[in-house]
Design a protein around this motif. Structure first.
Motif, mmCIF file in Angstrom:
data_model
loop_
_atom_site.group_PDB
_atom_site.id
_atom_site.type_symbol
_atom_site.label_atom_id
_atom_site.label_comp_id
_atom_site.label_asym_id
_atom_site.label_seq_id
_atom_site.Cartn_x
_atom_site.Cartn_y
_atom_site.Cartn_z
ATOM 1 N N VAL A 172 10.462 1.055 3.807
ATOM 2 C CA VAL A 172 10.176 1.797 2.581
ATOM 3 C C VAL A 172 9.582 3.384 2.907
ATOM 4 O O VAL A 172 9.354 4.187 2.092
ATOM 5 C CB VAL A 172 9.294 1.467 1.413
ATOM 6 N N LEU A 173 9.079 3.395 4.207
ATOM 7 C CA LEU A 173 8.141 4.465 4.584
ATOM 8 C C LEU A 173 9.230 5.386 5.444
ATOM 9 O O LEU A 173 9.767 5.337 6.383
ATOM 10 C CB LEU A 173 7.155 4.246 5.577
ATOM 11 N N ILE A 174 9.553 6.505 4.603
ATOM 12 C CA ILE A 174 10.705 7.397 5.318
ATOM 13 C C ILE A 174 10.231 8.809 5.166
ATOM 14 O O ILE A 174 10.587 9.553 5.916
ATOM 15 C CB ILE A 174 12.019 7.280 4.508
ATOM 16 N N TYR A 181 1.935 10.119 3.284
ATOM 17 C CA TYR A 181 0.669 10.639 2.523
ATOM 18 C C TYR A 181 0.241 9.623 1.311
ATOM 19 O O TYR A 181 -0.899 9.511 1.382
ATOM 20 C CB TYR A 181 1.002 11.941 1.966
ATOM 21 N N ASP A 182 0.969 9.138 0.558
ATOM 22 C CA ASP A 182 0.933 8.092 -0.505
ATOM 23 C C ASP A 182 0.132 7.021 0.230
ATOM 24 O O ASP A 182 -0.764 6.366 -0.488
ATOM 25 C CB ASP A 182 2.061 7.953 -1.323
ATOM 26 N N PHE A 209 7.081 -1.226 -3.885
ATOM 27 C CA PHE A 209 7.991 -1.160 -4.808
ATOM 28 C C PHE A 209 8.242 0.294 -5.278
ATOM 29 O O PHE A 209 9.373 0.996 -5.385
ATOM 30 C CB PHE A 209 7.933 -1.837 -6.020
ATOM 31 N N GLN A 210 7.225 1.130 -5.631
ATOM 32 C CA GLN A 210 7.282 2.572 -6.012
ATOM 33 C C GLN A 210 8.208 3.432 -4.976
ATOM 34 O O GLN A 210 9.046 4.205 -5.303
ATOM 35 C CB GLN A 210 6.083 3.211 -6.157
ATOM 36 N N LEU A 256 14.823 -3.923 -2.360
ATOM 37 C CA LEU A 256 13.872 -4.715 -1.686
ATOM 38 C C LEU A 256 14.278 -6.212 -1.906
ATOM 39 O O LEU A 256 14.958 -6.586 -2.991
ATOM 40 C CB LEU A 256 12.404 -4.839 -2.151
ATOM 41 N N PRO A 257 13.781 -7.155 -1.036
ATOM 42 C CA PRO A 257 14.471 -8.598 -1.421
ATOM 43 C C PRO A 257 13.646 -9.260 -2.116
ATOM 44 O O PRO A 257 13.579 -10.580 -1.597
ATOM 45 C CB PRO A 257 14.791 -9.061 0.412
#
Length: 337
Positions: free
Chosen positions: A70-72, A78-79, A30-31, A40-41
Motif C-alpha cells: 500500500v506504500l506507493i 510521510y503518513d 486500509f486508508q 486488500l485480502p
C-alpha cells in the motif's frame, strides 16, 4: 512518582531499533489502500490483525512484505512515519534512529527518492511539532543479493546527509554477514555508521555475531541475545562497548519468549543492552509496552530501567553535544522522580 509503571511511561527515551515499515497499523493500511485504489485480502481491521499469526521469522516477513504493497506515493511514506512519531510522542520518546528498507520498495518500482523524501518530511515535522529528533538507517535486505545492496547504497548518494548509517535485516537463514562484507566496507568508507541484525535463536547466531564484529566491524548489533552463549563473545562486546538493540515483544512472537531473563543477565554482565519495539504494528507494543513487559517478567527496578534508558542514548549515533543534552533530560527527570 509512586509506581514503576508511571516511571517507565514518563522517563525520556531513545529508540534505536524500529522499522518504519513495521509501524504500519492496520487502520492506516486500509486508508492507504483506499487512497491508492488497492484491494486488500481482508474484510476488516480485525481480520487483518487475526492474520498476524507468527511463530518464526519467515512467517512474520511474509506478512511484513505483503503489507508494504500500500506504500506507493511520497505522501504514503510521510503518513506512515508521521503516525509513528505521533504515537511515540505520547510515550516520551525524544530520539529515534529509524530503519527503512529501500529495496523492498524499489523492487516494486517505487523510486528511492519517493521513499526518502516522504520520510524526511515526516522527520522535519516531528521535530517541529513534537520535539522528536530522529535519524534514518538504510537497511539492506539480506535475502537479496549483495549487488542489490550495492545498488541501494549508490541510490542513497544524493541523500547522504539524510542517512546516518546502514544496517542489514530480513531472513538470516543462509545469509551470513560476510555475504555483505564488500558493500559494508564501501559504506564505512563513505562515513556511514554500521549495524547488523543478528536475530534471536537463528541458525549460526553466535558465528554471525562474531562475523559482525571481526569481519564487518559494526558499531552496534541489532538483537544479539545469543551472544550470551559464548563467554568470549560477551567479553569482546563489552570491551568494544557495542550496544545491543533487543526487542522483547517481537522476540515472543518469533522465538520462545521475550528473553527478559537474558536482558537482565546482559545488565548484570555490564553489556550496553537497550530496549526497542522493532515492528510494533505487527508485534503489538511500542517503547513503553516493551519496557513494561521486560520489567514485569524480569522484576527490574528503577535503577535497571534507568540503565536501559541511558544505554540507548549512550550507544546511539548522536553527536556528543546532543547526547549530553538528552542525558541531561534524563538526569533532570530522575532528580524529581
Amino acid at each position: 512518582m509512586n509506581t514503576i509503571e508511571e516511571f517507565i511511561k514518563s522517563i525520556p527515551k531513545a529508540e534505536l531499533h524500529v522499522h518504519v515499515e513495521g509501524t504500519l497499523e492496520p487502520e492506516l493500511k486500509f486508508q492507504l489502500a483506499e487512497r491508492n485504489g488497492l484491494q486488500l485480502p481482508y474484510n476488516s481491521v480485525n481480520d487483518m490483525r487475526a492474520a498476524y499469526d507468527f511463530n518464526d521469522l519467515p512467517s512474520f516477513l511474509a506478512q511484513y512484505y505483503e503489507g508494504m504493497s500500500v506504500l506507493i506515493t511520497e505522501e504514503d511514506f510521510y503518513d506512515l512515519a508521521t503516525a509513528y512519531f505521533a504515537r511515540v510522542a505520547t510515550q516520551n520518546v525524544v530520539y529515534v534512529e529509524m530503519f527503512f528498507d529501500p529495496q523492498a520498495h524499489t523492487s516494486r518500482n517505487i523510486a528511492f527518492d519517493t521513499v526518502i523524501k516522504g520520510l524526511r518530511r515526516a522527520q522535519d515535522d516531528a521535530k517541529a511539532v513534537y520535539g522528536i529528533y530522529s535519524e534514518l538507517i538504510l537497511c539492506f535486505l539480506r535475502d537479496m543479493s549483495a549487488e542489490s545492496a550495492a545498488t541501494a547504497l549508490r541510490q542513497a548518494e544524493p541523500y547522504r546527509e539524510w542517512i546516518l548509517g546502514v544496517g542489514l535485516d530480513s531472513n538470516e537463514k543462509e545469509n551470513p554477514p560476510i555475504k555483505f562484507r564488500n558493500v559494508f566496507a564501501d559504506a564505512r568508507g563513505q562515513g556511514y555508521k554500521l549495524t547488523m541484525h543478528c536475530d534471536v535463536d537463528q541458525e549460526n547466531s553466535v558465528t554471525h555475531i562474531w562475523q559482525c564484529i571481526n569481519e564487518i566491524g559494526v558499531n552496534r548489533i541489532d538483537h544479539g541475545v545469543n551472544a550470551l552463549e559464548d563467554d568470549a563473545l560477551v567479553e569482546e562486546i563489552r570491551q568494544r562497548n557495542l550496544g545491543l538493540t533487543v526487542c522483547p515483544i517481537s522476540n515472543a512472537y518469533v522465538t520462545d519468549g521475550t528473553k527478559a531473563p537474558a536482558i537482565k543477565a546482559m545488565l548484570s554482565k555490564n553489556l550496553l543492552v537497550t530496549i526497542n519495539s522493532d515492528d510494533p504494528a505487527y508485534f503489538p507494543g511500542y517503547m513503553n509496552e516493551n519496557l513494561l513487559r521486560v520489567q514485569e517478567e524480569a522484576d527490574l527496578d528503577k535503577q535497571e530501567i534507568t540503565r536501559l534508558v541511558r544505554n540507548a542514548f549512550e550507544v546511539s549515533w548522536l553527536t556528543d553535544d546532543r547526547r549530553s543534552t538528552f542525558l541531561s533530560q534524563v538526569d533532570t527527570f530522575l532528580e524529581s522522580n
